[in-house]
Scaffold this active site. Structure first.
Site, PDB file in Angstrom:
ATOM      1  N   GLU A 194       0.864  -1.195   0.000  1.00 48.24           N
ATOM      2  CA  GLU A 194       0.000   0.000   0.000  1.00 48.24           C
ATOM      3  C   GLU A 194       0.889   1.231   0.000  1.00 48.24           C
ATOM      4  OE1 GLU A 194      -2.888  -0.131   3.135  1.00 48.24           O
ATOM      5  OE2 GLU A 194      -3.784  -1.983   2.339  1.00 48.24           O
ATOM      6  N   PRO A 195       0.302   2.398  -0.292  1.00 44.54           N
ATOM      7  CA  PRO A 195       1.140   3.604  -0.326  1.00 44.54           C
ATOM      8  C   PRO A 195       1.968   3.792   0.947  1.00 44.54           C
ATOM      9  CG  PRO A 195      -1.033   4.093  -1.223  1.00 44.54           C
ATOM     10  CD  PRO A 195      -1.085   2.677  -0.708  1.00 44.54           C
ATOM     11  N   ASP A 254       8.107 -16.400  -0.334  1.00 44.38           N
ATOM     12  CA  ASP A 254       9.300 -17.273  -0.306  1.00 44.38           C
ATOM     13  C   ASP A 254       9.510 -17.910  -1.688  1.00 44.38           C
ATOM     14  OD1 ASP A 254       9.898 -16.730   2.318  1.00 44.38           O
ATOM     15  OD2 ASP A 254       9.047 -18.582   3.125  1.00 44.38           O
ATOM     16  N   GLU A 307       9.527  -7.677  -4.204  1.00 46.76           N
ATOM     17  CA  GLU A 307       9.419  -8.929  -3.440  1.00 46.76           C
ATOM     18  C   GLU A 307      10.375  -8.922  -2.236  1.00 46.76           C
ATOM     19  OE1 GLU A 307       8.458 -12.486  -5.373  1.00 46.76           O
ATOM     20  OE2 GLU A 307       7.692 -11.480  -7.166  1.00 46.76           O
ATOM     21  N   GLY A 308      10.535  -7.736  -1.653  1.00 44.12           N
ATOM     22  CA  GLY A 308      11.388  -7.564  -0.478  1.00 44.12           C
ATOM     23  C   GLY A 308      12.725  -6.973  -0.865  1.00 44.12           C
ATOM     24  N   THR A 309      13.029  -5.793  -0.324  1.00 43.75           N
ATOM     25  CA  THR A 309      14.304  -5.121  -0.654  1.00 43.75           C
ATOM     26  C   THR A 309      15.489  -5.957  -0.147  1.00 43.75           C
ATOM     27  OG1 THR A 309      14.270  -3.985   1.475  1.00 43.75           O
ATOM     28  CG2 THR A 309      13.236  -2.829  -0.390  1.00 43.75           C
ATOM     29  N   SER A 310      16.686  -5.578  -0.589  1.00 51.28           N
ATOM     30  CA  SER A 310      17.895  -6.265  -0.077  1.00 51.28           C
ATOM     31  C   SER A 310      17.979  -6.112   1.438  1.00 51.28           C
ATOM     32  CB  SER A 310      19.156  -5.679  -0.726  1.00 51.28           C
ATOM     33  OG  SER A 310      19.221  -6.064  -2.076  1.00 51.28           O
TER      34      SER A 310
HETATM   35  N1  CAA Z   1       6.461 -18.009   5.893  1.00 59.09           N
HETATM   36  C1  CAA Z   1       5.427 -18.266   6.733  1.00 59.09           C
HETATM   37  N2  CAA Z   1       5.133 -17.461   7.800  1.00 59.09           N
HETATM   38  C2  CAA Z   1       5.923 -16.383   7.996  1.00 59.09           C
HETATM   39  C3  CAA Z   1       6.992 -16.080   7.163  1.00 59.09           C
HETATM   40  C4  CAA Z   1       7.272 -16.940   6.067  1.00 59.09           C
HETATM   41  N3  CAA Z   1       8.275 -16.700   5.223  1.00 59.09           N
HETATM   42  N4  CAA Z   1       7.601 -14.945   7.600  1.00 59.09           N
HETATM   43  C5  CAA Z   1       6.928 -14.563   8.700  1.00 59.09           C
HETATM   44  N5  CAA Z   1       5.921 -15.431   8.929  1.00 59.09           N
HETATM   45  C6  CAA Z   1       4.952 -15.394  10.017  1.00 59.09           C
HETATM   46  C7  CAA Z   1       5.687 -15.456  11.372  1.00 59.09           C
HETATM   47  O1  CAA Z   1       5.900 -16.782  11.776  1.00 59.09           O
HETATM   48  C8  CAA Z   1       4.695 -14.747  12.288  1.00 59.09           C
HETATM   49  O2  CAA Z   1       3.668 -15.656  12.623  1.00 59.09           O
HETATM   50  P1  CAA Z   1       2.780 -15.555  13.966  1.00 59.09           P
HETATM   51  O3  CAA Z   1       1.676 -14.634  13.675  1.00 59.09           O
HETATM   52  O4  CAA Z   1       2.282 -16.939  14.185  1.00 59.09           O
HETATM   53  O5  CAA Z   1       3.652 -15.068  15.069  1.00 59.09           O
HETATM   54  C9  CAA Z   1       4.105 -13.685  11.367  1.00 59.09           C
HETATM   55  O6  CAA Z   1       4.299 -14.145  10.019  1.00 59.09           O
HETATM   56  C10 CAA Z   1       4.749 -12.331  11.535  1.00 59.09           C
HETATM   57  O7  CAA Z   1       6.133 -12.447  11.282  1.00 59.09           O
HETATM   58  P2  CAA Z   1       7.157 -11.330  11.735  1.00 59.09           P
HETATM   59  O8  CAA Z   1       6.977 -11.021  13.186  1.00 59.09           O
HETATM   60  O9  CAA Z   1       8.525 -11.746  11.295  1.00 59.09           O
HETATM   61  O10 CAA Z   1       6.636 -10.066  10.890  1.00 59.09           O
HETATM   62  P3  CAA Z   1       7.281  -8.643  10.733  1.00 59.09           P
HETATM   63  O11 CAA Z   1       6.141  -7.725  10.509  1.00 59.09           O
HETATM   64  O12 CAA Z   1       8.249  -8.327  11.799  1.00 59.09           O
HETATM   65  O13 CAA Z   1       8.199  -8.754   9.424  1.00 59.09           O
HETATM   66  C11 CAA Z   1       8.773  -9.127   7.151  1.00 59.09           C
HETATM   67  C12 CAA Z   1       7.920  -9.504   8.361  1.00 59.09           C
HETATM   68  C13 CAA Z   1       9.682 -10.301   6.860  1.00 59.09           C
HETATM   69  C14 CAA Z   1       9.602  -7.897   7.279  1.00 59.09           C
HETATM   70  C15 CAA Z   1       7.705  -8.952   6.056  1.00 59.09           C
HETATM   71  O14 CAA Z   1       6.875  -7.848   6.373  1.00 59.09           O
HETATM   72  C16 CAA Z   1       8.289  -8.792   4.677  1.00 59.09           C
HETATM   73  O15 CAA Z   1       8.680  -9.758   4.049  1.00 59.09           O
HETATM   74  N6  CAA Z   1       8.298  -7.529   4.155  1.00 59.09           N
HETATM   75  C17 CAA Z   1       8.598  -7.294   2.769  1.00 59.09           C
HETATM   76  C18 CAA Z   1       7.330  -7.351   1.975  1.00 59.09           C
HETATM   77  C19 CAA Z   1       7.564  -7.618   0.531  1.00 59.09           C
HETATM   78  O16 CAA Z   1       8.374  -8.442   0.143  1.00 59.09           O
HETATM   79  N7  CAA Z   1       6.783  -6.934  -0.304  1.00 59.09           N
HETATM   80  C20 CAA Z   1       6.809  -7.139  -1.702  1.00 59.09           C
HETATM   81  C21 CAA Z   1       5.408  -7.265  -2.219  1.00 59.09           C
HETATM   82  S1  CAA Z   1       5.186  -8.047  -3.768  1.00 59.09           S
HETATM   83  C22 CAA Z   1       5.926  -7.060  -4.885  1.00 59.09           C
HETATM   84  O17 CAA Z   1       7.051  -6.761  -4.751  1.00 59.09           O
HETATM   85  C23 CAA Z   1       5.207  -6.550  -6.065  1.00 59.09           C
HETATM   86  C24 CAA Z   1       5.049  -7.469  -7.174  1.00 59.09           C
HETATM   87  O18 CAA Z   1       3.950  -7.592  -7.659  1.00 59.09           O
HETATM   88  C25 CAA Z   1       6.205  -8.180  -7.788  1.00 59.09           C
END
Ligand code: CAA
Length: 396
Positions: free
Chosen positions: A136-137, A251, A378-381
């Site tokens: 989202e924004p 993932d 899909e997640g920055t470096s």
């Molecule tokens: N697989 C399964 N479950 C997962 C997981 C994974 N890889 N990673 C985290 N979880 C679960 C955790 O176990 C936790 O579960 P509970 O609720 O049971 O406790 C829950 O998710 C929360 O995890 P965190 O406490 O680690 O969450 P966080 O908010 O601290 O951080 C983060 C998570 C890894 C930073 C995540 O927010 C993230 O990956 N951010 C980047 C987002 C991203 O990649 N965006 C890109 C969007 S798509 C795109 O780019 C556009 C396109 O169309 C190509």
């Protein structure tokens, strides 16, 4: 995540089926996509015609079982395809990656039988385009902190969705979208639910298409929900399960982006090899000079190290699909390393070409621009490093 019954053996030797697919994809990519890549990059037009051809070849749902309209192949086949398509044009590989990894996988792993039949087939077969909407924004890296909302109506039959999502790849052409939005904001990430969205329904609209530095033919836009009515049957994986679904799917998506980065790097590297052999300076091919040789050696080493990380992640993913485990660290390492390798390789390949590398007459500057996004989406470096370190340290 549902444990897959047909998990493949943990063997990365190419089968006859892989070899046939690789040859067919390579021929197609070089014959149909590479010649039009610069034109689409310039115009920023969505390459619908070649996207449809990818669908006809079974490339829009590679890992989807044939009964749901896919090719019924494995992660290795997906990776080989991504590399070949990205070598020809990164934009096409982005469209392919979102369809395969981010759209189809989620429904395949978390959908009911009825949802799989209705929502996967048209997209896996390439008749329709799929998208994935998390960002989202005001929430990109902090994906759990979203402002959009879905509220159950009085009859309990539909969710009413309102809000604005951004940076949605393929959104301007998407027929169907997996959407992540809040159903219980007080529960933070545990209040996020995933919905299957039909973009032809009232209440759905698209914002402006983003003008981008690279992958310019992969259309990206905002999407807007204004009292969009989503039937309760279109909840994927259960209310409150959205964040887990989003992360699980990412993932898999990150393996695809690692492969995309590797494909872009290989294209730049191969062009640099040809140029280093042919271009003469001071009376000899520039490849005979140690400064160029050092670049070639470092480029090749990073490409092969990236490939090894991707292959390790494929094994980890196939194992996880069989056991219900995770491969988060491996996927983040592959995505991190390959995207940074692509930055290095495209930069050095452009440098080897000198002024010609900077010119739009050659594809080097396009490779350089296209590679840049792989360190962001899909997640920055920075997020990949955070994920790897947290997992290694046993932190949350
Ligand atoms: N697989 C399964 N479950 C997962 C997981 C994974 N890889 N990673 C985290 N979880 C679960 C955790 O176990 C936790 O579960 P509970 O609720 O049971 O406790 C829950 O998710 C929360 O995890 P965190 O406490 O680690 O969450 P966080 O908010 O601290 O951080 C983060 C998570 C890894 C930073 C995540 O927010 C993230 O990956 N951010 C980047 C987002 C991203 O990649 N965006 C890109 C969007 S798509 C795109 O780019 C556009 C396109 O169309 C190509």
């Amino acid at each position: 995540m549902a444990v897959r019954e047909d998990a493949r053996p943990l063997n990365l030797a190419l089968t006859e089926e892989h070899e046939m697919m690789l040859t067919a994809v390579r021929d197609f990519a070089q014959r149909e996509i590479a010649p039009v890549a610069a034109e689409y990059d310039e115009s920023g037009e969505f390459p619908l015609e070649t996207v449809r051809m990818m669908g006809e070849m079974g490339l829009m749902g590679i890992e989807v079982p044939e009964k749901y309209g896919g090719a019924g192949m494995d992660t290795l086949a997906h990776v080989l395809t991504m590399i070949e398509i990205a070598k020809a044009d990164a934009s096409h590989s982005t469209i392919l990656s979102v369809n395969n990894s981010l759209y189809c996988n989620g429904i395949l792993w978390f959908g009911t039988e009825a949802q799989k039949r209705e929502w996967i087939s048209p997209v896996a077969s390439g008749e329709e385009v799929g998208a994935y909407s998390l960002t989202e924004p005001m929430s990109g890296s902090d994906a759990g902190n979203m402002a959009s909302r879905a509220v159950l109506n009085g009859a309990g039959s539909h969710y009413v969705i309102n809000g604005r999502k951004s940076w949605v790849t393929s959104a301007p052409f998407a027929d169907r979208i997996v959407l992540f939005t809040m159903t219980a904001a007080e529960e933070k990430h545990r209040g996020i639910t995933c919905f299957l969205i039909d973009t032809s329904q009232p209440g759905f609209s698209r914002g402006k298409t983003e003008p981008k530095l690279g992958i310019r033919a992969s259309a990206t836009s905002e999407i807007i929900f204004d009292n969009y009515l989503c039937p309760v049957d279109n909840v994927l994986g259960g209310v409150g399960q959205g964040f887990k679904i989003a992360m699980t799917v990412l993932d898999a998506g990150r393996i695809g982006i690692a492969a995309q980065a590797l494909g872009i790097a290989e294209a730049a590297y191969e062009a640099a090899l040809v140029y280093a052999r042919e271009r003469e300076a001071f009376g000899a091919p520039i490849g005979s000079y140690q400064m160029i040789q050092q670049k070639i050696a470092d480029m090749k080493t990073r490409i092969e190290a990236g490939r090894a990380l991707i292959y390790q992640t494929i094994i980890a993913k196939e194992r996880a699909l069989a056991t219900g485990g995770r491969y988060t660290t491996e996927a983040s390492m592959a995505k991190l390393f390959c995207s940074e390798a692509a930055a290095y390789v495209t930069d050095e390949a452009l440098q080897i070409h000198g002024g010609m590398g900077y010119s739009k007459e050659m594809p080097l500057e396009r490779y350089y621009r296209d590679a840049r996004i792989t360190r962001i989406y899909e997640g920055t470096s920075e997020i990949q490093r955070m994920v790897i370190a947290r997992n290694e340290l046993g932190l949350r």
